[in-house]
Structure formats: structure tokens, C-alpha cells
Enzyme design. Structure first.
Site, PDB file in Angstrom:
ATOM      1  N   LYS A   1       0.973  -1.230   0.014  1.00  0.00           N
ATOM      2  CA  LYS A   1       0.046   0.196  -0.110  1.00  0.00           C
ATOM      3  C   LYS A   1       0.734   1.276  -0.105  1.00  0.00           C
ATOM      4  CE  LYS A   1      -4.510  -1.403   1.501  1.00  0.00           C
ATOM      5  NZ  LYS A   1      -5.639  -1.284   2.188  1.00  0.00           N
TER       6      LYS A   1
ATOM      7  N   LYS B   1      -6.028 -14.156  -8.373  1.00  0.00           N
ATOM      8  CA  LYS B   1      -7.233 -14.394  -7.636  1.00  0.00           C
ATOM      9  C   LYS B   1      -8.181 -13.024  -8.311  1.00  0.00           C
ATOM     10  CE  LYS B   1      -8.105 -13.195  -3.317  1.00  0.00           C
ATOM     11  NZ  LYS B   1      -8.262 -13.386  -1.686  1.00  0.00           N
TER      12      LYS B   1
ATOM     13  N   LYS C   1     -11.282  -6.964  -5.918  1.00  0.00           N
ATOM     14  CA  LYS C   1     -12.159  -6.019  -6.128  1.00  0.00           C
ATOM     15  C   LYS C   1     -11.437  -4.694  -6.601  1.00  0.00           C
ATOM     16  CE  LYS C   1     -12.416  -4.620  -1.127  1.00  0.00           C
ATOM     17  NZ  LYS C   1     -13.364  -4.279   0.051  1.00  0.00           N
TER      18      LYS C   1
END
Length: 331
Positions: free
Chosen positions: A113, A195, A198
Site C-alpha cells: 500500500k 485471484k 475488487k
């Protein structure tokens, strides 16, 4: 005999995908019958990256409504908003006093992040795992459903629980990971070796629970397949295997049964069928979510009841913690 406590929190900061539904929410509906479940809307975690306040509030209600629409029963579990239970922040501060800077700097998610949000590397981003530990430990949690990307955070929670217990005496249960017995791994429609996420930047890679029928079918029509035309699951045919997995998950059949169903058919018909079965499965959930969003009084009452239950359980743990560390709490 009391049920074991199971805890899970999801950020209301983006649309959930069919992967989130198949791998988590659908399983929770079954788990609420055998465990004392706490399900939190993790809005405090969400603000570690910049959020639009009005949008965050709206998405919080949308996520609660989605849970209810999927079958989460507020009579069987505790459904609440993290920021409405102040003990989460209070316990985080105490745990900060036994958490080490080096531990936080080594966290994979902090590194990822920090790279993605280089203009906003804030203390909340670094402290995220301590808040997550507080979330879990407040409720004397036995089990935490985790995916591969959350194992490191659960390890920190376990380490902090053990460290606190060793220093101050037995206080917290040390939580264990709950590995789902079965749950198909749903991958990206554009990169089937990853995977479904979102936060994927490719709009065609993920199917969201909020997508309308036309959008769902269009995304599946654009899904990556493989060379050749045989519809079978194999390591060499990741795109087709992913689509077969999705079809089987939403149709309620095995991958082998799905393979037989599409034997001799082309990729075009196959991808359309997968899109239609997903759209059919999501339609009643979407309709129920919209009905709930229109009934704000009911959703608010669910959250108020959940907040009261969570507050009571959290206060019990925090009082014990405050006593152990020597905070004066009156006579």
C-alpha cells in the site's frame, strides 16, 4: 456448551466480487448456525487510504444490506459498524505499547500500500495490523476465516495476544485461522492465474455483486480462454478451468458435471452460459439488497442492535485489559 467465537471484518470501500461471495459470504451464512459470529464493517481500516466521506457512509449501508440479502441473519450473529464501538480504537492504543515498529514495517500489505499510495504513507497504514489485532482480540475470538493474503495479519494478532498474556497474565484467547473446508478459488477473468480482486484496475477482470445482467454477460463474453477448443479443467487451461469453476459454483454442480454439460460445445456458448448462471444467481440477492436499502429504518435497527451486543462484549474485554495494565478505573 458455548459456541466458538468467529470474527470477520470487511472494508466498505469498494464493490465485492463474486469471488468474495463464493469464498466468504456464502460460507458465513452456513457458519452462523454453528458459531457465535461477529461480522464488522471495517470503516476505520478503510480511512487508511483516502475516502470520499459521503461515499464511505453509503457503501457501509450497501455492504450491510448486501450481507442481509445474502442470508446473514442478525438474530443469529452480531452485525455492526467498527467505528461505532470505541473499544476498537482504545484496545489498539494499548496493543501499540507492545507492538514493535520493525514488525509493522515488515508487513507485506504495508509495503504494497505504501507503493500504491506513495503520497499518503500515514501512521494508520502502518498501524493497520494492530487495529486488526484489536478487532479480533476484543471478542475473545477463537477462529478467524483467512485467505492467503491475511495470514500475516492473523499471525501478528496471535503474537500480540501471547505477548500481552505473557507480560500481564492470561487475558486474551489466542485466535486460530479458520480454513474453509471447501470454497472454489475464483480467478480474474483477464488474468486467470491471479485471484479475482475488487481493486483490479481492469474493469473486465472482476464481476461485482452489483453488476447488472448485461454487464455480467458482457464481462464473461470477454473472458480469457485458452488455445484449443476443448472445455475441460486442467493446469494448462487456466482460463477455461476458472470459468468451469465459476459455473459449477453458481449452478451447484461439480466441475466434472460442468465439463460433461459442455462437451462438444464452443467457447462462445460456454461463456454465455457461465454469464447467465451467475446473473440468475445474483438477481434475487440484488433485488433484496435494493429492497433493504429502501428500508433504512430496518437496516439502522439491525446496526443498533449489533452495536449494543458488540459494545457489551468489547467493554468486558477492555475492562479486563485496563485492569491488567494498571489503569485506574474507579472504586
Amino acid at each position: 456448551m458455548e459456541n466458538k467465537v468467529l470474527y470477520s471484518a470487511v472494508q466498505p470501500s469498494g464493490n465485492l466480487t463474486i469471488g468474495n461471495y463464493a469464498g466468504a459470504i456464502r460460507n458465513w451464512v452456513a457458519l452462523q448456525n454453528g458459531y457465535d459470529c461477529f461480522f464488522a464493517m471495517a470503516d476505520m481500516h478503510a480511512i487508511t487510504v483516502k475516502q470520499e466521506p459521503a461515499l464511505l457512509r453509503r457503501r457501509t449501508l450497501e455492504l450491510v444490506s448486501l450481507y442481509l440479502a445474502c442470508g446473514i441473519d442478525p438474530e443469529k450473529c452480531t452485525l455492526y459498524v467498527q467505528s461505532q464501538v470505541p473499544q476498537h480504537a482504545e484496545l489498539t492504543w494499548v496493543l501499540n505499547s507492545i507492538a514493535y515498529v520493525g514488525e509493522m514495517e515488515r508487513m507485506t500489505q504495508f509495503k504494497d500500500k505504501s507503493r500504491k499510495h506513495a503520497d499518503n504513507i500515514n501512521m494508520g497504514l502502518m498501524d493497520y495490523p494492530v487495529l486488526m489485532a484489536a478487532d479480533i482480540l476484543l471478542y475473545q475470538t477463537d477462529l478467524v476465516p483467512v485467505g492467503a493474503d491475511q495470514k500475516q495479519h492473523l499471525e501478528i494478532a496471535r503474537d500480540l495476544a501471547s505477548r500481552f498474556n505473557n507480560r500481564y497474565g492470561e487475558t486474551f484467547r489466542v485466535p486460530e485461522p479458520y480454513i474453509m473446508k471447501e470454497g472454489a478459488k475464483i480467478c480474474s477473468l483477464q488474468e486467470p492465474d491471479k485471484k479475482m480482486s475488487k481493486s483490479d484496475e481492469n474493469p473486465n477482470a472482476s464481476v461485482f455483486l452489483s453488476d447488472d445482467r448485461d454487464t455480467i454477460i458482457r464481462k464473461f463474453k470477454r473472458a480469457v480462454t485458452d488455445s484449443g477448443n476443448e472445455i475441460c479443467a486442467s493446469e494448462e487451461k487456466k482460463g477455461v478451468t476458472n470459468l468451469l469453476t465459476i459455473y459449477a459454483t453458481f449452478k451447484g454442480c461439480t466441475v466434472s458435471e460442468a465439463e460433461k454439460e459442455f462437451e462438444g460445445k464452443g467457447y462462445g456458448d460456454f461463456k454465455l452460459a457461465v454469464g447467465e448462471v451467475v446473473a440468475d444467481a445474483l438477481a434475487p440477492i440484488q433485488a433484496e439488497q435494493q429492497r433493504l436499502l429502501a428500508d433504512k429504518g430496518y437496516v439502522s435497527s439491525v446496526l443498533k442492535a449489533g452495536q449494543e451486543r458488540a459494545f457489551k462484549a468489547a467493554r468486558k474485554t477492555l475492562s479486563k485489559v485496563y485492569r491488567k495494565v494498571g489503569f485506574y478505573q474507579g472504586d
